[in-house]
Design an enzyme around this catalytic site. Structure first.
Site, mmCIF file in Angstrom:
data_model
loop_
_atom_site.group_PDB
_atom_site.id
_atom_site.type_symbol
_atom_site.label_atom_id
_atom_site.label_comp_id
_atom_site.label_asym_id
_atom_site.label_seq_id
_atom_site.Cartn_x
_atom_site.Cartn_y
_atom_site.Cartn_z
ATOM 1 N N LYS A 1 -13.039 -41.506 2.753
ATOM 2 C CA LYS A 1 -12.346 -40.221 2.828
ATOM 3 C C LYS A 1 -12.733 -39.475 4.107
ATOM 4 C CE LYS A 1 -11.287 -38.079 -1.419
ATOM 5 N NZ LYS A 1 -11.616 -37.273 -2.565
ATOM 6 N N LEU B 1 -5.356 -23.109 -7.928
ATOM 7 C CA LEU B 1 -4.240 -23.736 -7.211
ATOM 8 C C LEU B 1 -3.486 -24.729 -8.099
ATOM 9 C CD1 LEU B 1 -4.970 -26.919 -6.437
ATOM 10 C CD2 LEU B 1 -6.355 -25.831 -4.713
ATOM 11 N N ARG B 2 -2.195 -24.906 -7.761
ATOM 12 C CA ARG B 2 -1.392 -25.928 -8.434
ATOM 13 C C ARG B 2 -1.225 -27.089 -7.463
ATOM 14 N NH1 ARG B 2 3.757 -22.285 -8.816
ATOM 15 N NH2 ARG B 2 2.864 -21.787 -6.802
ATOM 16 N N LEU C 1 7.738 -22.565 -19.639
ATOM 17 C CA LEU C 1 8.545 -22.642 -20.853
ATOM 18 C C LEU C 1 9.539 -23.788 -20.707
ATOM 19 C CD1 LEU C 1 9.381 -18.976 -21.933
ATOM 20 C CD2 LEU C 1 7.786 -20.580 -22.993
ATOM 21 N N ALA D 1 10.443 -27.434 -21.893
ATOM 22 C CA ALA D 1 10.098 -28.475 -22.875
ATOM 23 C C ALA D 1 10.168 -29.850 -22.213
ATOM 24 C CB ALA D 1 11.070 -28.408 -24.049
ATOM 25 N N GLY E 1 -0.031 -32.885 -18.404
ATOM 26 C CA GLY E 1 -0.987 -33.947 -18.004
ATOM 27 C C GLY E 1 -1.772 -33.429 -16.816
ATOM 28 N N CYS F 1 -6.399 -31.378 -14.761
ATOM 29 C CA CYS F 1 -7.009 -30.120 -15.220
ATOM 30 C C CYS F 1 -6.717 -29.771 -16.682
ATOM 31 C CB CYS F 1 -6.568 -28.980 -14.321
ATOM 32 S SG CYS F 1 -7.272 -29.102 -12.681
ATOM 33 N N ARG G 1 -3.592 -38.700 -12.363
ATOM 34 C CA ARG G 1 -4.628 -38.519 -13.387
ATOM 35 C C ARG G 1 -4.014 -37.916 -14.652
ATOM 36 N NH1 ARG G 1 -9.314 -35.597 -9.843
ATOM 37 N NH2 ARG G 1 -7.496 -34.640 -8.863
HETATM 38 P P1 NAD Z 1 -11.556 -34.582 -6.861
HETATM 39 O O1 NAD Z 1 -12.032 -35.642 -7.752
HETATM 40 O O2 NAD Z 1 -10.215 -34.709 -6.190
HETATM 41 O O3 NAD Z 1 -12.627 -34.310 -5.709
HETATM 42 C C1 NAD Z 1 -13.999 -34.208 -5.900
HETATM 43 C C2 NAD Z 1 -14.680 -34.691 -4.618
HETATM 44 O O4 NAD Z 1 -16.077 -34.413 -4.679
HETATM 45 C C3 NAD Z 1 -14.568 -36.199 -4.404
HETATM 46 O O5 NAD Z 1 -14.011 -36.452 -3.118
HETATM 47 C C4 NAD Z 1 -16.020 -36.697 -4.490
HETATM 48 O O6 NAD Z 1 -16.269 -37.815 -3.653
HETATM 49 C C5 NAD Z 1 -16.770 -35.471 -4.042
HETATM 50 N N1 NAD Z 1 -18.181 -35.417 -4.436
HETATM 51 C C6 NAD Z 1 -18.751 -35.655 -5.650
HETATM 52 N N2 NAD Z 1 -20.089 -35.453 -5.609
HETATM 53 C C7 NAD Z 1 -20.380 -35.065 -4.324
HETATM 54 C C8 NAD Z 1 -21.561 -34.697 -3.642
HETATM 55 N N3 NAD Z 1 -22.755 -34.665 -4.259
HETATM 56 N N4 NAD Z 1 -21.504 -34.376 -2.334
HETATM 57 C C9 NAD Z 1 -20.296 -34.393 -1.695
HETATM 58 N N5 NAD Z 1 -19.140 -34.730 -2.280
HETATM 59 C C10 NAD Z 1 -19.178 -35.050 -3.572
HETATM 60 O O7 NAD Z 1 -11.576 -33.242 -7.725
HETATM 61 P P2 NAD Z 1 -10.606 -31.970 -7.614
HETATM 62 O O8 NAD Z 1 -9.296 -32.275 -8.247
HETATM 63 O O9 NAD Z 1 -10.652 -31.430 -6.238
HETATM 64 O O10 NAD Z 1 -11.360 -30.981 -8.609
HETATM 65 C C11 NAD Z 1 -12.608 -30.416 -8.275
HETATM 66 C C12 NAD Z 1 -12.929 -29.324 -9.275
HETATM 67 O O11 NAD Z 1 -11.963 -28.272 -9.195
HETATM 68 C C13 NAD Z 1 -12.914 -29.776 -10.739
HETATM 69 O O12 NAD Z 1 -13.865 -29.065 -11.448
HETATM 70 C C14 NAD Z 1 -11.512 -29.382 -11.204
HETATM 71 O O13 NAD Z 1 -11.450 -29.173 -12.596
HETATM 72 C C15 NAD Z 1 -11.317 -28.084 -10.455
HETATM 73 N N6 NAD Z 1 -9.912 -27.728 -10.200
HETATM 74 C C16 NAD Z 1 -9.026 -28.681 -9.845
HETATM 75 C C17 NAD Z 1 -7.701 -28.329 -9.581
HETATM 76 C C18 NAD Z 1 -6.688 -29.373 -9.213
HETATM 77 O O14 NAD Z 1 -5.482 -29.078 -9.305
HETATM 78 N N7 NAD Z 1 -7.074 -30.565 -8.828
HETATM 79 C C19 NAD Z 1 -7.305 -26.984 -9.686
HETATM 80 C C20 NAD Z 1 -8.257 -26.036 -10.022
HETATM 81 C C21 NAD Z 1 -9.565 -26.412 -10.278
#
Ligand code: NAD
Length: 428
Positions: free
Chosen positions: A35, A151-152, A248, A250, A255, A258, A325
């Site tokens: 990445k 964010l969405r 709203l 249906a 999924g 989150c 996911r």
């Molecule tokens: P993700 O899996 O896409 O990204 C997480 C990243 O963290 C990965 O690239 C991973 O390699 C990295 N990582 C893990 N441990 C690490 C470390 N010790 N040092 C450096 N990098 C490390 O996850 P995401 O979708 O971005 O979600 C992150 C958080 O935000 C979650 O808690 C999620 O619930 C929350 N969230 C996600 C969304 C969404 O739409 N994806 C929206 C709001 C909140």
């Protein structure tokens, strides 16, 4: 300001790119070497509209940097956003191991004086645990705040610059203000609350949105019994300002990375605290049932799915993203495969990710029309807007039998009926 972002997934990368666009100097760290290599070359590791343009722009402006070494950047910065994943454990609780691992790394590399901001979605009291890990030694002094992300996916860059609100939680009002000041250029509601409240606002928001989806799906199921149309019911409801029209729609249920995990984590949090959150149990149950209801419509039509050629439009969990996911579309694909259907799939962005989980049991095509050739049914499982704009006269000629299972209610039913299709919806 100088900022470190730990974790460059959907949330971390969008936050890093967004904060650098606001003028801050941002160092993004990730343990995933592949990445980081991509990002260093200005290439985004996942699809998100407008992300690539802002990524390249801010790298060029020398405001945005990527590294796998936290050590090289941590002590150059005073604000540290933690954006690592918090996936679901088997028992439904949130797995906080990535978060605490990040805390251990920070503790090892710095003696403090930093503001640690948890952006990952975490259960109430996680901030307290982070604080005790970080401040274990007497010399250390870290401040820990919560700044949940709303964010969405598919609209994440837009949402960064146009959020409905920014929430910061901390024991100290002055700390909230310092963090909110990082977003000074963004005009929106800015709320400072306690850390526990901020943590709960995130779970409560996602659980409420999930409940809205399950509610309209239940209304849709009633519509099918009484001969009503769920889209018209939703429209009539949504015009009431107290209800609003969003969420709203249906379909086959929610999924993504989150909603499913956050709703389960809140249920776990409640029962762990001795509280039975009945409504949440029902939200989850309805959502699980919805995918099955849709699949049963397809199965009942065929009776026996073995060797039936089925075209599937949509694999991502929603439109405008390549994220699969917890995608209902992937679940439906797996079920079709399990029942012996010959499956032909198309998705504008998610096919590469889908290949990793569905493997070679499916044929893929970059052209939506190719998968229709000789198809005995078409299934729509993601609400990509371009699907409704397809040339349906052409598709009618390509398909063996013109039957469409529109799991997202996105097609113009009357138009397609006039063209000679049979349409099966959800809630109509
Ligand atoms: P993700 O899996 O896409 O990204 C997480 C990243 O963290 C990965 O690239 C991973 O390699 C990295 N990582 C893990 N441990 C690490 C470390 N010790 N040092 C450096 N990098 C490390 O996850 P995401 O979708 O971005 O979600 C992150 C958080 O935000 C979650 O808690 C999620 O619930 C929350 N969230 C996600 C969304 C969404 O739409 N994806 C929206 C709001 C909140």
């Amino acid at each position: 300001m100088k900022i470190t972002i730990i974790g460059t997934g959907y949330v971390g990368l969008v936050t890093g790119v967004g904060l650098s666009e606001l003028g801050h100097t941002v160092y993004c760290v990730d343990t995933d070497e592949e990445k980081i290599k991509l990002l260093e070359h200005g290439k985004e590791p996942f699809f998100e509209p407008d992300l690539g343009r802002l990524l390249k722009k801010n790298i060029k402006a020398k405001r945005l940097f990527f590294t796998k070494s936290l050590k090289d950047v941590l002590n150059k910065t005073s604000f540290v956003f933690i954006c690592v994943g918090t996936p679901q454990k088997r028992n439904g609780s949130a797995d906080l191991s990535y978060l605490f691992e990040a805390a251990e790394q920070i503790k090892k590399l710095s003696i403090g004086g930093k503001i640690i901001i948890i952006k990952s979605t975490v259960p109430v009291a996680t901030g307290d645990k982070m604080e005790s890990i970080l401040n274990e030694s007497n010399n250390a002094h870290f401040e820990v705040a919560s700044c949940p992300e709303f964010l969405r996916e598919g609209r994440a860059i837009y949402d960064f610059f146009n959020p409905d609100r920014i929430v910061v939680g901390s024991k100290k009002y002055s700390l909230c203000l310092r963090i909110l000041n990082l977003f000074a250029k963004i005009k929106t509601h800015k709320i400072s609350v306690s850390r526990e409240t901020a943590e709960l606002i995130k779970y409560a928001s996602n659980a409420y949105l999930a409940a809205k989806i399950s509610f309209i799906n239940e209304i849709g199921n009633i519509c099918e019994h009484v001969g009503a149309n769920v889209d018209d019911v939703a429209n009539g409801m949504g015009l009431d300002k107290r209800i609003n029209p969003h969420f709203l729609k249906a379909g086959i249920g929610y999924g993504g990375s989150c909603f499913p995990k956050d709703v389960k984590a809140l249920k776990y949090l409640s029962s762990d605290g001795g509280y039975n959150f009945r409504l949440l149990r029902a939200v989850i149950e309805v959502n699980n049932k919805q995918r099955k209801l849709f699949f049963n419509k397809i199965k009942n039509h065929f009776g026996d799915l073995r060797n039936k050629k089925v075209a599937l439009l949509g694999l991502s969990f929603k439109d405008n993203t390549d994220d699969i996911r917890e995608s209902a579309a992937i679940d439906i694909a797996n079920n079709l495969i399990k029942h012996g259907a010959k499956l032909y799939c198309h998705d504008p962005r998610a096919m590469e990710n889908a290949k990793k989980v569905l493997k070679k049991k499916v044929e893929y095509s970059a052209c939506a029309y190719d998968i229709m050739d000789g198809a005995e049914a078409l299934v729509i499982a993601t609400e990509w807007p371009q699907f409704s704009a397809l040339d349906w006269k052409r598709i009618k000629k390509l398909m063996k039998y013109p039957i469409i299972f529109d799991g997202k209610n996105i097609l113009d039913k009357q138009l397609l009926i006039r063209l000679g299709f049979k349409i099966i919806n959800m809630g109509k």
